[in-house]
Design an enzyme around this catalytic site. Structure first.
Site, mmCIF file in Angstrom:
data_model
loop_
_atom_site.group_PDB
_atom_site.id
_atom_site.type_symbol
_atom_site.label_atom_id
_atom_site.label_comp_id
_atom_site.label_asym_id
_atom_site.label_seq_id
_atom_site.Cartn_x
_atom_site.Cartn_y
_atom_site.Cartn_z
ATOM 1 C CG HIS A 21 25.127 -4.144 21.041
ATOM 2 N ND1 HIS A 21 24.735 -3.969 22.101
ATOM 3 C CD2 HIS A 21 25.568 -5.586 22.153
ATOM 4 C CE1 HIS A 21 24.532 -5.013 23.152
ATOM 5 N NE2 HIS A 21 24.591 -5.614 22.694
ATOM 6 C CG HIS A 67 19.114 -4.573 27.800
ATOM 7 N ND1 HIS A 67 19.693 -5.183 26.813
ATOM 8 C CD2 HIS A 67 17.256 -4.841 28.056
ATOM 9 C CE1 HIS A 67 18.027 -6.353 26.555
ATOM 10 N NE2 HIS A 67 17.136 -5.973 27.016
ATOM 11 C CE LYS A 73 23.484 -2.576 27.059
ATOM 12 N NZ LYS A 73 23.774 -3.711 26.449
ATOM 13 C CG ASP A 80 22.993 -8.385 20.927
ATOM 14 O OD1 ASP A 80 23.954 -7.681 22.002
ATOM 15 O OD2 ASP A 80 22.069 -8.546 21.253
ATOM 16 C CG HIS A 84 26.570 -10.020 24.723
ATOM 17 N ND1 HIS A 84 27.011 -9.634 25.816
ATOM 18 C CD2 HIS A 84 25.825 -9.512 23.652
ATOM 19 C CE1 HIS A 84 25.212 -9.009 25.870
ATOM 20 N NE2 HIS A 84 25.538 -8.810 24.597
ATOM 21 C CG HIS A 122 19.703 -4.913 21.334
ATOM 22 N ND1 HIS A 122 18.637 -4.384 22.212
ATOM 23 C CD2 HIS A 122 21.002 -5.645 22.397
ATOM 24 C CE1 HIS A 122 19.681 -4.935 23.883
ATOM 25 N NE2 HIS A 122 20.805 -5.163 23.929
#
Ligand code: DOR
Ligand code: ZN
Length: 351
Positions: free
Chosen positions: A13, A136, A99, A247, A15, A174
């Site tokens: 995971h 999420h 996602k 994350d 970004h 997360h």
């Protein structure tokens, strides 16, 4: 001096952003990790296989020579996602999952969904196509206390999805609470959770106890220390339902330290595996780091484990205070502070 050699880890995971920021984030992740699940919350979002293919190409253009890094792409589920999008994603070997962002839950989630049940036909197609659903997990009702939003999501949305789609692989991303740990424990191979280094290292008192520290603000927000302890127990337990997902989420300093609001996200890609090593070492379970970081993720996703290895050495170093980030500055987690473990650099073979 203690050393630890382990199968090269993966980050399930992360970004990476885009444009001027992309080559900094890719350089950092590719140094340590063999693969990474790349989050699709660009603006506009990565919502089709064509978007994901183009983004993947831009990522690969940034991989430094000598690193063998494989980006695993994800599609952002929007109210406009179609069954055909899912069929295309299921047959694209570089797409690892889709996602789900509840609209308004976090950074660039506006394109997400407000009524999760509207996506049930899409989940049905994902279950059929064996495409994992990455979630999420926070409710977005503004009347729900921010510290309760993850726990409420389990009862209101996650459990109903699991009952309706028992064969759908789900990653609860997360996780930050004891409730999430209890819900996920022992549920692999159909349900698993990623855990970040920052939720293992810090609690809400670290963020708020001596003045607000923007660098620690992320979503889901850091919780109280009893939740942090539950996360440490889960990560270091050897249960394959829990695996590494940093994350790591960069924001320029001007957006983190901003009087009108602080962007959510902690940048940890500069020292991802080293930060986890500290946690496992402090818990007395360094021997379980490899399974958490390098085995359970690929096992869950049905992929081969990496062939190569990395070596960590217990040699304290000071992380850089700032990193370049396009024309701006990025404040990495632990910047200017000591990190106890470091990854040994493997010399790049001359060509
Ligand atoms: O803290 C976070 N930052 N949480 C997320 O879910 C998104 C991320 C980001 O993209 O900045
Ligand atoms: Zn994220």
């Amino acid at each position: 001096m203690r050393t630890l050699t382990l199968t090269r880890p993966d980050d399930w995971h992360i970004h990476l952003r885009d444009g001027d920021y992309l080559c900094q984030t890719v350089k950092d992740v590719a140094r340590q990790f063999g693969r990474a699940i790349v989050m699709p919350n660009l603006s506009p979002p990565v919502s089709t296989v064509a978007d994901a293919a183009a983004y993947r190409g831009r990522i690969l253009d940034c991989v430094p020579s000598g690193d063998a890094f494989e980006p695993l792409m994800t599609l952002y589920l929007t109210p406009g996602t179609t069954i055909d999008d899912i069929a295309a994603a299921s047959s694209a070997d570089f797409v690892a999952g889709c996602k789900l962002y509840p609209a308004g839950a976090t950074t660039n989630s506006d394109a997400g969904v407000s009524a999760i049940t509207d996506l049930y036909p899409i989940f049905e197609a994902m279950q059929k196509g064996q495409l994992p659903l990455l979630i999420h997990g926070e409710v977005t009702d503004p009347t729900v206390d921010i510290f309760d939003r993850e726990a409420r999501f389990i009862d209101e949305s996650l459990d109903p999805i699991r009952r309706q789609f028992p064969e759908l692989k789900i990653v609860f991303e997360h996780i930050t609470t004891r409730e999430a740990v209890d819900y996920v424990r022992g549920q692999s191979p159909h349900l698993a959770a990623t855990i970040t280094a920052h939720h293992l290292l810090y609690d809400r008192t670290d963020m708020l106890g001596s003045g607000m520290k923007p660098i620690l603000f992320c979503l889901p927000i850091l919780k109280r220390d009893s939740h942090q302890r539950a996360l440490i127990d889960a990560a270091t337990s050897g249960d394959p339902s829990f695996f590494l997902g940093t994350d790591s989420a960069p924001h320029p300093r001007s957006k983190k330290e901003n009087a009108c609001g602080c962007a959510a996200g902690c940048y940890t890609a500069h020292a991802g595996i080293e930060l986890y090593a500290e946690v496992f070492d402090a818990a007395g379970h360094l021997d379980r780091l490899e399974a958490f970081a390098s085995h359970f993720g690929p096992d869950f996703y049905g992929m081969a484990r990496n062939q190569s290895q990395i070596t960590l050495v217990e040699e304290p170093w000071t992380a850089p205070q700032t990193l370049p980030f396009g024309n701006e500055q990025l404040m990495p987690l632990r910047g200017g502070e000591v990190i106890r473990w470091q990854m040994m650099q493997t010399p790049v073979a001359p060509s």
